[in-house]
Motif scaffolding. Structure first.
Motif, mmCIF file in Angstrom:
data_model
loop_
_atom_site.group_PDB
_atom_site.id
_atom_site.type_symbol
_atom_site.label_atom_id
_atom_site.label_comp_id
_atom_site.label_asym_id
_atom_site.label_seq_id
_atom_site.Cartn_x
_atom_site.Cartn_y
_atom_site.Cartn_z
ATOM 1 N N PRO A 329 34.459 40.792 35.977
ATOM 2 C CA PRO A 329 33.773 40.026 37.022
ATOM 3 C C PRO A 329 32.492 39.375 36.508
ATOM 4 O O PRO A 329 32.095 38.317 37.008
ATOM 5 C CB PRO A 329 33.472 41.084 38.092
ATOM 6 C CG PRO A 329 34.425 42.196 37.831
ATOM 7 C CD PRO A 329 34.642 42.208 36.353
ATOM 8 N N THR A 332 33.436 36.126 35.081
ATOM 9 C CA THR A 332 33.800 35.225 36.181
ATOM 10 C C THR A 332 32.568 34.583 36.779
ATOM 11 O O THR A 332 32.501 33.366 36.964
ATOM 12 C CB THR A 332 34.558 36.006 37.267
ATOM 13 O OG1 THR A 332 35.683 36.663 36.695
ATOM 14 C CG2 THR A 332 35.017 35.089 38.377
ATOM 15 N N GLN A 348 32.049 42.592 47.718
ATOM 16 C CA GLN A 348 32.686 43.884 47.479
ATOM 17 C C GLN A 348 32.317 44.776 48.658
ATOM 18 O O GLN A 348 31.135 45.066 48.878
ATOM 19 C CB GLN A 348 32.218 44.492 46.153
ATOM 20 C CG GLN A 348 32.394 43.577 44.953
ATOM 21 C CD GLN A 348 33.831 43.149 44.725
ATOM 22 O OE1 GLN A 348 34.769 43.913 44.965
ATOM 23 N NE2 GLN A 348 34.025 41.914 44.270
ATOM 24 N N SER A 358 28.338 39.150 45.460
ATOM 25 C CA SER A 358 28.271 38.820 44.042
ATOM 26 C C SER A 358 27.681 37.419 43.940
ATOM 27 O O SER A 358 28.307 36.433 44.343
ATOM 28 C CB SER A 358 29.675 38.840 43.418
ATOM 29 O OG SER A 358 30.245 40.122 43.518
ATOM 30 N N ALA A 382 40.349 38.914 38.444
ATOM 31 C CA ALA A 382 39.137 38.123 38.230
ATOM 32 C C ALA A 382 39.432 36.628 38.275
ATOM 33 O O ALA A 382 38.580 35.827 38.676
ATOM 34 C CB ALA A 382 38.500 38.498 36.894
ATOM 35 N N HIS A 385 39.171 35.749 41.816
ATOM 36 C CA HIS A 385 37.753 35.690 42.166
ATOM 37 C C HIS A 385 37.233 34.288 41.854
ATOM 38 O O HIS A 385 36.600 33.635 42.690
ATOM 39 C CB HIS A 385 37.008 36.772 41.369
ATOM 40 C CG HIS A 385 35.524 36.793 41.569
ATOM 41 N ND1 HIS A 385 34.729 37.787 41.038
ATOM 42 C CD2 HIS A 385 34.660 35.952 42.194
ATOM 43 C CE1 HIS A 385 33.469 37.560 41.340
ATOM 44 N NE2 HIS A 385 33.396 36.450 42.037
ATOM 45 N N PRO A 410 37.580 45.817 41.948
ATOM 46 C CA PRO A 410 37.401 46.322 40.581
ATOM 47 C C PRO A 410 37.708 47.814 40.506
ATOM 48 O O PRO A 410 37.197 48.614 41.296
ATOM 49 C CB PRO A 410 35.926 46.044 40.284
ATOM 50 C CG PRO A 410 35.527 44.964 41.247
ATOM 51 C CD PRO A 410 36.346 45.212 42.478
ATOM 52 N N HIS A 429 37.732 43.689 47.513
ATOM 53 C CA HIS A 429 37.250 42.341 47.239
ATOM 54 C C HIS A 429 37.552 41.400 48.393
ATOM 55 O O HIS A 429 38.665 41.367 48.912
ATOM 56 C CB HIS A 429 37.944 41.834 45.961
ATOM 57 C CG HIS A 429 37.494 40.478 45.525
ATOM 58 N ND1 HIS A 429 36.580 40.287 44.518
ATOM 59 C CD2 HIS A 429 37.849 39.236 45.952
ATOM 60 C CE1 HIS A 429 36.390 38.994 44.336
ATOM 61 N NE2 HIS A 429 37.145 38.336 45.192
#
Length: 472
Positions: A329, A332, A348, A358, A382, A385, A410, A429
């Motif tokens: 992540p 990412t 998250q 994030s 990811a 994401h 994760p 997520h």
């Protein structure tokens, strides 16, 4: 490896919103025989036998640390474990009167005691199978979570025909990736066909892009336009690979034939093993293919774009994430931060809907270039994401097919008493708009699937669309 594609279908599974009621206290491993699971410190020591105490430790570890461990019905885990135990007895030509599922009440401590008693009575009757029964029981308990990021890593007993190596030179690289093919083949639609051949048994057998796969080990990959479990045979879990027999159709000639692909090591083009590959297209487009969010991969992408930009004015970037299985992540977020600042890229969340954002890393210099991202069913975790942030934050269009829907959260590792690793998410997520992506995937803005005729002719319609968008 050979890449095989299926045309993608959007998965219309919507998940319920997270429970907003306060969660009960997390359960600690405190019953006799079980010790608390812990985060690993360095590589694990040599694996020892899986026992009922290890199963109990894993069970309590899940209840105490898994995303919904405090609220899930633990009876489902114990039932799944006992079902697997009895099925393994049957497969080995055994059955015992004691192998009866105990009554469960919902009291986690009492239910474990009843389960353990029935388990011990059963396994004591078949001591030669005790180790194997423990393994399948724990595997089933973890699988009962239904979480694509939950896994128990352990050694397996191999069949003499099993093989640990590169494989067939064959894989589902585009619209159904390996884990998804095993867990949910219904995400694909017909036809199943070869897109590229890079070596191994597939090349030796003369397979070509565009060849349709009509049967796998004698079973059709689709029946009434619905995918079947036969597809999963193309993605064995190593070291469980065995020879696979395919019936093929080459549409350009009408030829039908069968081949058996035996797994084996083969020489691959070193360029295909690089996580980041780049080239200049149409004299002004930076094309970058990224196969995973590996350590330092974001920097490698940015350096590649910088090299292609030197001495010329770029019209944009095509980032090809097809077949990207995910990774870090951190990578990412760093790559997203080269295209946008001051945004939340994902959330998250706990089971009681407490979410942590994030955020972009605004120390990363912005590229100030238009972006188009290529996606498919091989874009997972990811990669999803990244794709969902590009879509929700309107950084650029997605072109291709829907992503995998394999982004529960994760995974965190825990060490068990027999030196095996149990991993699962402690948070789930959500996308930047707080939408569920897991099992749904991210839909493209321009749905451009590959066809067998495209593959046979060496055409890439999704890439062609991306270039057209950047030149508009």
């Amino acid at each position: 490896m050979t890449a095989v594609r299926t045309a993608a279908a959007g998965l219309a599974l919507l998940l319920a919103a997270a429970c907003t009621a306060p969660a009960p206290p997390r359960i600690q491993a405190s019953t006799a025989g079980a010790t608390a699971c812990a985060r690993p410190q360095g590589p694990p020591k040599a694996e020892t036998a899986t026992t009922i105490d290890v199963i109990e430790q894993a069970y309590l570890c899940i209840l105490g640390n898994y995303y919904s461990g405090a609220t899930l019905d633990a009876r489902a885990l114990l039932t799944a474990g006992f079902v697997a135990l009895t099925q393994e007895l049957n497969r080995n030509g055994h059955d015992v009167p004691e192998a009866t599922m105990p009554a469960l009440t919902g009291d986690r401590k009492a239910d474990w005691a009843a389960f353990e008693t029935a388990y011990r009575k059963t396994t004591d009757q078949v001591p030669d199978l005790r180790d194997r029964l423990a393994v399948v029981t724990l595997e089933a308990i973890v699988a009962a979570l239904g979480d694509n990021h939950a896994r128990w890593a352990h050694d397996v007993t191999r069949h003499p025909d099993h093989y640990d190596g590169d494989g067939y030179g064959l894989g589902l690289a585009a619209n159904v990736n390996g884990p998804q093919a095993n867990a949910n083949p219904g995400t694909a639609v017909a036809p199943l066909f070869v897109t590229t051949v890079q070596g191994g048994a597939a090349r030796a057998a003369g397979l070509r892009p565009g060849d349709l796969i009509e049967a796998v080990n004698g079973s059709a990959p689709f029946i009434d336009d619905k995918a079947t479990p036969a597809i999963a045979a193309l993605y064995p879990r190593y070291p469980d690979a065995r020879p696979v027999r395919l019936r093929l159709l080459r549409q350009s000639t009408g030829r039908r034939w069968s081949v058996t692909l035996k797994p084996g090591l083969f020489q691959r083009d070193p360029a295909t093993l690089r996580v980041v590959q780049s080239e200049l297209l149409d004299d002004d487009i930076a094309y970058v293919r990224m196969t995973g969010f590996a350590p330092d991969s974001a920097n490698r992408v940015l350096k590649a774009i910088s090299r292609l930009r030197k001495g010329r004015t770029l019209s944009g970037v095509v980032l090809d994430l097809r077949g990207n299985g995910g990774g870090s992540p951190v990578e990412t977020i760093r790559l997203l931060s080269a295209f946008v600042h001051g945004k939340n890229t994902a959330y998250q969340c706990t089971v009681d809907a407490r979410c942590e954002a994030s955020r972009t890393d605004d120390t990363v210099e912005l590229l100030h270039l238009p972006l188009v991202v290529l996606t498919d069913r091989g874009c997972a975790s990811a990669c999803e994401h990244f794709s969902s942030a590009v879509k929700d934050l309107r950084i650029g269009p997605l072109v291709g097919t829907r992503t995998a829907g394999l982004v529960s959260g994760p995974a965190q590792p825990y060490l068990l008493g027999n030196n095996t690793l149990l991993s699962f998410p402690d948070k789930h997520h959500l996308g930047p708009d707080r939408e569920v992506i897991d099992r749904v995937g991210v839909p493209p803005d321009h749905h451009i699937p590959l066809t067998p005729k495209d593959a046979a002719a060496g055409r890439d319609p999704a890439l062609a669309k991306a270039l057209a968008l950047l030149h508009t």
